[in-house]
Design a protein around this motif. Structure first.
Motif, PDB file in Angstrom:
ATOM      1  N   GLU A   1     -20.672  38.228 -88.999  1.00 50.74           N
ATOM      2  CA  GLU A   1     -22.011  38.627 -89.436  1.00 50.74           C
ATOM      3  C   GLU A   1     -22.487  37.723 -90.572  1.00 50.74           C
ATOM      4  O   GLU A   1     -21.689  37.180 -91.313  1.00 50.74           O
ATOM      5  CB  GLU A   1     -21.990  40.077 -89.942  1.00 50.74           C
ATOM      6  CG  GLU A   1     -21.556  41.095 -88.915  1.00 50.74           C
ATOM      7  CD  GLU A   1     -22.625  41.429 -87.900  1.00 50.74           C
ATOM      8  OE1 GLU A   1     -23.819  41.213 -88.191  1.00 50.74           O
ATOM      9  OE2 GLU A   1     -22.258  41.885 -86.814  1.00 50.74           O
TER      10      GLU A   1
ATOM     11  N   ASP B   1     -31.601  44.285 -97.781  1.00 54.52           N
ATOM     12  CA  ASP B   1     -31.887  45.685 -97.489  1.00 54.52           C
ATOM     13  C   ASP B   1     -33.192  46.116 -98.164  1.00 54.52           C
ATOM     14  O   ASP B   1     -33.879  45.317 -98.805  1.00 54.52           O
ATOM     15  CB  ASP B   1     -30.703  46.565 -97.908  1.00 54.52           C
ATOM     16  CG  ASP B   1     -30.376  46.450 -99.391  1.00 54.52           C
ATOM     17  OD1 ASP B   1     -31.187  45.915-100.181  1.00 54.52           O
ATOM     18  OD2 ASP B   1     -29.295  46.932 -99.781  1.00 54.52           O
TER      19      ASP B   1
ATOM     20  N   LEU C   1     -27.356  40.995 -94.003  1.00 50.98           N
ATOM     21  CA  LEU C   1     -26.924  42.356 -94.321  1.00 50.98           C
ATOM     22  C   LEU C   1     -27.339  42.784 -95.734  1.00 50.98           C
ATOM     23  O   LEU C   1     -27.558  43.964 -95.990  1.00 50.98           O
ATOM     24  CB  LEU C   1     -25.410  42.479 -94.172  1.00 50.98           C
ATOM     25  CG  LEU C   1     -24.869  42.316 -92.748  1.00 50.98           C
ATOM     26  CD1 LEU C   1     -23.346  42.320 -92.755  1.00 50.98           C
ATOM     27  CD2 LEU C   1     -25.414  43.401 -91.834  1.00 50.98           C
TER      28      LEU C   1
END
Length: 171
Positions: free
Chosen positions: A127, A135, A132
């Motif tokens: 990933e 946010d 990630l």
């Protein structure tokens, strides 16, 4: 939230070594190392009700950045003396690659701290940690401003309970 005491500085430096020893080769640059801090802190808070690091996160252009950790990496890169004359367990090479000079002192971390760092490091194999870390807390904070703890906690499951727990913790 960042605390510049010897214990916190040592934990951050040892986390650099821990992450650098375990991260995939292509993910050992300082920016990925710093993203491990943010994501592991969030994961640990969600599961165990506390952050791993006493950090303040700044909403920089490419994502959340732990303020004290970033300052320490910049000092290492420039060859400046670190606070409390602590010797760095890592070096910063070309392309901002973080290289561990020795094994990390894992005794500075709990088992749950290491578990969460390991999980994020393992996640980085497949990933993009940058994606990630982008946010709602990061998105809602103006660039180059510190991200409010409330905004970070609002991205987690059980955010209301965690916010209450965070505000009622003992120093």
């Amino acid at each position: 939230m960042s605390i510049m005491n010897k214990e916190n500085i040592s934990r951050i430096l040892e986390a650099f070594a821990y992450i650098a020893k375990r991260a995939p080769v292509q993910k050992k640059n300082m920016y990925n190392v710093l993203k491990v801090f943010y994501l592991a802190d969030k994961l640990h808070m969600e599961r165990y009700g506390r952050f791993i690091f006493e950090e303040s996160y700044s909403a920089m252009a490419k994502g959340p950045v732990p303020s004290t950790a970033y300052d320490l990496l910049k000092a290492i890169k420039s060859g400046k003396e670190l606070p409390f004359s602590i010797e760095s367990p890592v070096a910063l090479g070309s392309n901002h690659i973080v290289t561990a000079q020795r094994q990390a002192d894992e005794d500075l971390f709990s088992g749950s701290d290491l578990l969460c760092m390991d999980e994020v490091i393992q996640l980085s194999e497949n990933e993009d940690l940058g994606d990630l870390s982008h946010d709602d807390a990061w998105k809602s904070t103006g660039r180059n401003n510190f991200m409010p703890i409330e905004a970070i906690l609002s991205t987690l499951q059980n955010s209301e309970a965690l916010l209450e727990l965070y505000h009622n913790r003992h120093p």
